[in-house]
Design a protein around this motif. Sequence first.
Motif, PDB file in Angstrom:
ATOM      1  N   SER B 113     107.175  60.559  89.505  1.00 16.06           N
ATOM      2  CA  SER B 113     107.177  60.088  90.890  1.00 16.06           C
ATOM      3  C   SER B 113     106.977  61.254  91.859  1.00 16.06           C
ATOM      4  O   SER B 113     106.373  61.088  92.911  1.00 16.06           O
ATOM      5  CB  SER B 113     108.469  59.331  91.205  1.00 16.06           C
ATOM      6  N   HIS B 115     104.993  63.458  91.480  1.00 13.38           N
ATOM      7  CA  HIS B 115     103.555  63.704  91.518  1.00 13.38           C
ATOM      8  C   HIS B 115     102.797  62.453  91.953  1.00 13.38           C
ATOM      9  O   HIS B 115     101.590  62.360  91.738  1.00 13.38           O
ATOM     10  CB  HIS B 115     103.062  64.206  90.159  1.00 13.38           C
ATOM     11  N   GLY B 116     103.520  61.490  92.518  1.00  9.73           N
ATOM     12  CA  GLY B 116     102.865  60.309  93.065  1.00  9.73           C
ATOM     13  C   GLY B 116     102.364  59.331  92.019  1.00  9.73           C
ATOM     14  O   GLY B 116     101.479  58.531  92.296  1.00  9.73           O
ATOM     15  N   LEU B 117     102.934  59.395  90.800  1.00 12.75           N
ATOM     16  CA  LEU B 117     102.516  58.465  89.746  1.00 12.75           C
ATOM     17  C   LEU B 117     103.442  57.261  89.715  1.00 12.75           C
ATOM     18  O   LEU B 117     104.657  57.409  89.804  1.00 12.75           O
ATOM     19  CB  LEU B 117     102.580  59.150  88.374  1.00 12.75           C
ATOM     20  N   SER B 118     102.872  56.077  89.553  1.00 11.61           N
ATOM     21  CA  SER B 118     103.710  54.881  89.427  1.00 11.61           C
ATOM     22  C   SER B 118     104.319  54.851  88.024  1.00 11.61           C
ATOM     23  O   SER B 118     103.845  55.526  87.112  1.00 11.61           O
ATOM     24  CB  SER B 118     102.867  53.628  89.641  1.00 11.61           C
ATOM     25  N   ARG B 119     105.372  54.057  87.870  1.00  7.54           N
ATOM     26  CA  ARG B 119     106.009  53.953  86.550  1.00  7.54           C
ATOM     27  C   ARG B 119     105.036  53.389  85.527  1.00  7.54           C
ATOM     28  O   ARG B 119     104.999  53.816  84.381  1.00  7.54           O
ATOM     29  CB  ARG B 119     107.267  53.088  86.633  1.00  7.54           C
TER      30      ARG B 119
END
Lengths: 268, 256
Positions: B113, B115-119
Amino acid sequence: MTAAQYSLCLGGIVRREALRWLNQRGRFVSALVRPLVWLVIFAAGFHFVLGVSIIPPYETYIPYEVYIAPGLVAMIQLFNGMQSSLSMVYDREMGSMKTLMVSPFPRWFLLLAKLLAGVAVSVVQAYIFLAIAWFWDITPPPTGYLAVLPALVLSGLMLGALGLVLSSFIKQLENFAGVMNFVIFPMFFTSSALYPLWRVKDANLTLYYICEINPFTHATELIRFALYDRFEPMAALVVLGYLLVFLALAVIGYDPGRGLMARRVAAE
Amino acid sequence: MLDQPAGVTEAAAPLSVAGLSHGFGTRRVLQGVDFTVARGAFCVLLGLNGAGKTTLFALITRLYHSRSGRIAVFGRDIRAEPAAALARMGVVFQQSTLDLDLTVAENLFYHASLHGLSRAAAAPRIAAELARVGLGERRGERVRQLSGGQRRRVELARALVHEPALLLLDEPTVGLDIESRQFLLEHVRHLCRERGLGVLWATHLIDEAAADAEIIVLHRGAVLAHGPREAVLAQTGESTLKAAFDRLVAAPGASG
């Protein structure tokens, strides 16, 4: 980075804070027991010593327990703000700060997200306390429970931001005992949390002025009035003002071009 | 996820450090440090304790800025374009930075998160990275229950979740047993070969510098040698890296 990514990042930071809070049962319990001890033991003891006359927002004579409840809610937030901000920089936990800082998101955003995460936890804690306090006849109007939410968010942000500032500038606060002695207790005692300010004014004028500039006084009053469906503009403005000042100082403190991180890492 | 004009980032080295100097108060910790980490290179930063390795890592990871000099990640200046530089960087710090009370998987999701990544996007990557370090089965356990070696492996898996092209490790094997050390070393060298990752591996253990490694010798804040192992041996006229290192740090000019 897109807006969606910003919200994912914020969500992740809040989620982590919530999980940590749930998993550290000791922290959870002590955060709850502390104000309850004040409410049940301290207030019971002073119940007959201190009479509180009718002052706004109260419309009748109130028992001492009712008077100190809002201050105890603010104390929960004060502890929480100090804990979530300062815990990041304690020796071994310095690491969690580093993890946060190497994220590609802007640093001001990371600090704000961290702050909001701490506030989310402290608001839940405050409501749990208020729910238990209801059984001790702390029974504000039902709408007060709703009205207090924005007050809790604002005061939680302000006290959390204060924690960030302290964590970035004051190197001596290496352990929580120091924070208790030099921040939490002085702020708590020189505020309107335990006694109305008119009483303080009667007793000692200097102390009164100290109470008046203490941000914790205004956080307490903001919560007190909101809990009884009243909005106290002066308190709200002062809390907001302190919040902006503390936020600005925190962003400066955590700027890579300035002191904090350099000193911390060098000390390792 | 970030704008990456072709050519700007792809042609440039994963990491280039030029004229880097830093100090605390009057004490100078780094002076005129220059080196690059090439794509696919396993670069060993050799230095004794106090050589300036940790300060160098703090500067590269933008914990704070240097007094002078430039750090660029794939051509992106860490000061001017921090987001672009940090997004392509994976870091394993010297001290563990895991949340002990959270599960292995939650630690990695938190990082994703950041790094702006969704689960949903992170889940398969996390599963893959954990499986690769042999901890796929332990994903639901709290980090506290893992051994020191396992925690290190979790940190390595975490550093790779956002698919960085540059991997930084600050004394990653300190406190580990021989087996864990070996595993970590092999795994990272494998990453260099397979994914073309540029790796900067800081250590004071000379035997961690494999035959095909690039060597950077850092002593009292200055780079005394930089190049392939053979070149460093040739520069010093020694036959082992240990002897070469000893000669370099004992040289009169090295006391700077």
